[in-house]
Design a protein around this motif. Structure first.
Motif, PDB file in Angstrom:
ATOM      1  N   UNK A  30       0.847  -1.190   0.000  1.00 55.82           N
ATOM      2  CA  UNK A  30       0.000   0.000   0.000  1.00 55.82           C
ATOM      3  C   UNK A  30       0.887   1.246   0.000  1.00 55.82           C
ATOM      4  N   UNK A  31       0.412   2.306  -0.646  1.00 59.25           N
ATOM      5  CA  UNK A  31       1.123   3.584  -0.646  1.00 59.25           C
ATOM      6  C   UNK A  31       0.370   4.590   0.213  1.00 59.25           C
ATOM      7  N   UNK A  32       1.119   5.425   0.931  1.00 62.34           N
ATOM      8  CA  UNK A  32       0.525   6.411   1.826  1.00 62.34           C
ATOM      9  C   UNK A  32       1.162   7.776   1.605  1.00 62.34           C
ATOM     10  N   UNK A  33       0.391   8.841   1.708  1.00 62.49           N
ATOM     11  CA  UNK A  33       0.967  10.187   1.602  1.00 62.49           C
ATOM     12  C   UNK A  33       1.617  10.605   2.920  1.00 62.49           C
ATOM     13  N   UNK A  34       2.455  11.615   2.862  1.00 62.39           N
ATOM     14  CA  UNK A  34       3.073  12.154   4.074  1.00 62.39           C
ATOM     15  C   UNK A  34       1.980  12.631   5.028  1.00 62.39           C
ATOM     16  N   UNK A  35       2.142  12.342   6.303  1.00 64.40           N
ATOM     17  CA  UNK A  35       1.179  12.764   7.308  1.00 64.40           C
ATOM     18  C   UNK A  35       0.058  11.776   7.560  1.00 64.40           C
ATOM     19  N   UNK A  36      -0.049  10.735   6.729  1.00 70.19           N
ATOM     20  CA  UNK A  36      -1.125   9.754   6.922  1.00 70.19           C
ATOM     21  C   UNK A  36      -0.868   8.932   8.186  1.00 70.19           C
ATOM     22  N   UNK A  37      -1.936   8.656   8.911  1.00 68.78           N
ATOM     23  CA  UNK A  37      -1.844   7.863  10.139  1.00 68.78           C
ATOM     24  C   UNK A  37      -2.738   6.637  10.017  1.00 68.78           C
ATOM     25  N   UNK A  38      -2.167   5.481  10.242  1.00 66.52           N
ATOM     26  CA  UNK A  38      -2.947   4.246  10.300  1.00 66.52           C
ATOM     27  C   UNK A  38      -3.291   4.015  11.766  1.00 66.52           C
ATOM     28  N   UNK A  39      -4.576   4.049  12.128  1.00 63.44           N
ATOM     29  CA  UNK A  39      -4.967   3.935  13.540  1.00 63.44           C
ATOM     30  C   UNK A  39      -4.497   2.638  14.190  1.00 63.44           C
ATOM     31  N   UNK A  40      -4.491   2.627  15.491  1.00 60.87           N
ATOM     32  CA  UNK A  40      -4.057   1.468  16.258  1.00 60.87           C
ATOM     33  C   UNK A  40      -4.877   0.234  15.900  1.00 60.87           C
ATOM     34  N   UNK A  74       9.470  -5.999  12.793  1.00 61.14           N
ATOM     35  CA  UNK A  74       8.827  -7.299  13.051  1.00 61.14           C
ATOM     36  C   UNK A  74       7.978  -7.172  14.305  1.00 61.14           C
ATOM     37  N   UNK A  75       6.715  -7.612  14.220  1.00 64.56           N
ATOM     38  CA  UNK A  75       5.804  -7.609  15.356  1.00 64.56           C
ATOM     39  C   UNK A  75       5.207  -9.003  15.518  1.00 64.56           C
ATOM     40  N   UNK A  76       5.198  -9.494  16.721  1.00 64.41           N
ATOM     41  CA  UNK A  76       4.614 -10.802  16.998  1.00 64.41           C
ATOM     42  C   UNK A  76       3.088 -10.743  16.894  1.00 64.41           C
ATOM     43  N   UNK A  77       2.411 -11.891  16.857  1.00 65.01           N
ATOM     44  CA  UNK A  77       0.952 -11.892  16.736  1.00 65.01           C
ATOM     45  C   UNK A  77       0.276 -11.083  17.835  1.00 65.01           C
ATOM     46  N   UNK A  78      -0.788 -10.368  17.435  1.00 67.75           N
ATOM     47  CA  UNK A  78      -1.673  -9.627  18.345  1.00 67.75           C
ATOM     48  C   UNK A  78      -1.020  -8.430  19.049  1.00 67.75           C
ATOM     49  N   UNK A  79       0.111  -7.966  18.542  1.00 64.80           N
ATOM     50  CA  UNK A  79       0.734  -6.765  19.107  1.00 64.80           C
ATOM     51  C   UNK A  79       0.040  -5.532  18.524  1.00 64.80           C
ATOM     52  N   UNK A  80      -0.519  -4.711  19.395  1.00 63.02           N
ATOM     53  CA  UNK A  80      -1.203  -3.486  18.966  1.00 63.02           C
ATOM     54  C   UNK A  80      -0.172  -2.520  18.399  1.00 63.02           C
ATOM     55  N   UNK A  81      -0.490  -1.904  17.236  1.00 69.37           N
ATOM     56  CA  UNK A  81       0.446  -0.953  16.643  1.00 69.37           C
ATOM     57  C   UNK A  81      -0.274   0.095  15.800  1.00 69.37           C
ATOM     58  N   UNK A  82       0.416   1.200  15.631  1.00 70.26           N
ATOM     59  CA  UNK A  82      -0.086   2.362  14.887  1.00 70.26           C
ATOM     60  C   UNK A  82       1.042   2.857  13.985  1.00 70.26           C
ATOM     61  N   UNK A  83       0.695   3.347  12.777  1.00 69.63           N
ATOM     62  CA  UNK A  83       1.714   3.800  11.832  1.00 69.63           C
ATOM     63  C   UNK A  83       1.539   5.282  11.529  1.00 69.63           C
ATOM     64  N   UNK A  84       2.650   6.000  11.497  1.00 72.03           N
ATOM     65  CA  UNK A  84       2.643   7.423  11.153  1.00 72.03           C
ATOM     66  C   UNK A  84       3.634   7.627  10.009  1.00 72.03           C
ATOM     67  N   UNK A  85       3.157   8.199   8.891  1.00 72.23           N
ATOM     68  CA  UNK A  85       4.015   8.403   7.726  1.00 72.23           C
ATOM     69  C   UNK A  85       4.616   9.818   7.765  1.00 72.23           C
ATOM     70  N   UNK A  86       5.937   9.900   7.879  1.00 79.54           N
ATOM     71  CA  UNK A  86       6.590  11.209   7.922  1.00 79.54           C
ATOM     72  C   UNK A  86       6.908  11.731   6.525  1.00 79.54           C
ATOM     73  N   UNK A  87       6.922  10.847   5.547  1.00 77.76           N
ATOM     74  CA  UNK A  87       7.116  11.202   4.149  1.00 77.76           C
ATOM     75  C   UNK A  87       6.173  10.302   3.344  1.00 77.76           C
ATOM     76  N   UNK A  88       6.026  10.532   2.035  1.00 72.89           N
ATOM     77  CA  UNK A  88       5.289   9.537   1.245  1.00 72.89           C
ATOM     78  C   UNK A  88       5.964   8.173   1.389  1.00 72.89           C
ATOM     79  N   UNK A  89       5.166   7.144   1.620  1.00 72.90           N
ATOM     80  CA  UNK A  89       5.722   5.822   1.940  1.00 72.90           C
ATOM     81  C   UNK A  89       5.030   4.734   1.127  1.00 72.90           C
ATOM     82  N   UNK A  90       5.815   3.799   0.649  1.00 69.92           N
ATOM     83  CA  UNK A  90       5.295   2.586   0.027  1.00 69.92           C
ATOM     84  C   UNK A  90       5.582   1.446   0.987  1.00 69.92           C
ATOM     85  N   UNK A  91       4.534   0.851   1.547  1.00 70.28           N
ATOM     86  CA  UNK A  91       4.689  -0.129   2.616  1.00 70.28           C
ATOM     87  C   UNK A  91       4.254  -1.525   2.166  1.00 70.28           C
ATOM     88  N   UNK A  92       5.064  -2.510   2.522  1.00 71.04           N
ATOM     89  CA  UNK A  92       4.693  -3.910   2.363  1.00 71.04           C
ATOM     90  C   UNK A  92       4.375  -4.466   3.745  1.00 71.04           C
TER      91      UNK A  92
END
Length: 268
Positions: A30-40, A74-92
């Motif tokens: 997925x691609x994200x613009x700068x400033x995009x936040x993926x909620x927890x 790397x995150x183990x199963x069921x670990x809560x996490x949130x993502x913050x994009x500081x620049x345009x990002x292409x994430x796998x």
């Protein structure tokens, strides 16, 4: 729960096919613009997050990391996490079944990504619907797990404060690592004494202002370094007064000088 997609109006992506897949390893991109936040959110499977370009911050219940394109989280199963994009990002996002993940002695954190692992990540992120060769899938998954298990952990941990005032300072520095304000300048801008500012900053991050800023500058410089800029320019853009000062700080933190880090990154 899926992670929010800017192409879907920030609605969560449907990742049910990955959570329930018969394959031990699957992935999405997925691609994200700068400033995009993926909620927890969290996943029932273990999760590898790798950005081929750009810088993102991963905030998890087990730690927080600023991640450049040479590394993955790397995150183990069921670990809560949130993502913050500081620049345009292409994430796998690569999902690993709990049984397969149990065979890896990996803790949550940042890992090096070798050239082979990069290729496998891109291959495994192909749509599930188009993956029908069971022998090939089994081989890809086995090779991915073998290569992943051999990646070395990297010192990219960057504590992130909960306190809103300290967060403002940290956000400003992430957006401009070379920002010239000293701790006294920040204290004055926030209408507090230098002593109070230092106390708040240490309480919020567990680190002194100077050490946190240096770690941020070094981590942020990697993107510019990999972009082909001369090391002297990278040093100045990162807030260092000289090539030698930057190289010494880089080697102390990462265990290798920037020139060798570059050759390793392109060879890996």
């Amino acid at each position: 729960m899926g992670f929010a997609s800017p192409r879907e109006g920030s609605r969560a992506l449907d990742l049910s096919a990955h959570e329930c897949s018969e394959w031990p390893v699957t992935g999405v991109a997925e691609s994200y613009p700068a400033g995009h936040v993926v909620p927890s959110h969290h996943h029932g499977r273990a999760h590898l997050l790798y950005a081929t370009e750009g810088v993102m911050r991963v905030q998890a219940s087990s730690g927080q990391w600023l991640v450049p394109p040479t590394a993955a989280v790397w995150l183990r199963p069921n670990v809560e996490h949130r993502l913050v994009m500081h620049t345009p990002v292409r994430v796998y996002g690569i999902f690993v079944g709990a049984d397969a993940a149990a065979g890896l002695s990996l803790m949550d954190g940042v890992l090096h990504v070798s050239a082979l692992l990069k290729t496998l990540i891109a291959e495994l992120a192909q749509p599930i619907a188009g993956r029908c060769d069971s022998r090939r899938e089994a081989l890809l998954s086995a090779l991915f797990l073998e290569e992943l298990g051999g990646q070395r952990p990297l010192p990219f941990h960057l504590p992130w404060p909960v306190d809103g005032t300290v967060q403002q300072v940290c956000e400003a520095l992430v957006n401009d690592p070379a920002h010239g304000f000293s701790a006294d300048d920040w204290a004055a801008s926030l209408a507090m004494s230098a002593k109070t500012f230092h106390r708040h900053f240490r309480k919020g991050t567990g680190m002194t202002f100077g050490r946190w800023r240096q770690q941020l500058r070094l981590m942020s410089s990697i993107t510019t370094l990999l972009g082909g800029a001369p090391i002297t320019q990278v040093a100045l853009d990162s807030g260092y007064e000289s090539h030698s000062a930057y190289a010494a700080a880089f080697k102390k933190h990462f265990g290798t000088p920037p020139s060798r880090f570059l050759s390793t990154a392109y060879r890996a």
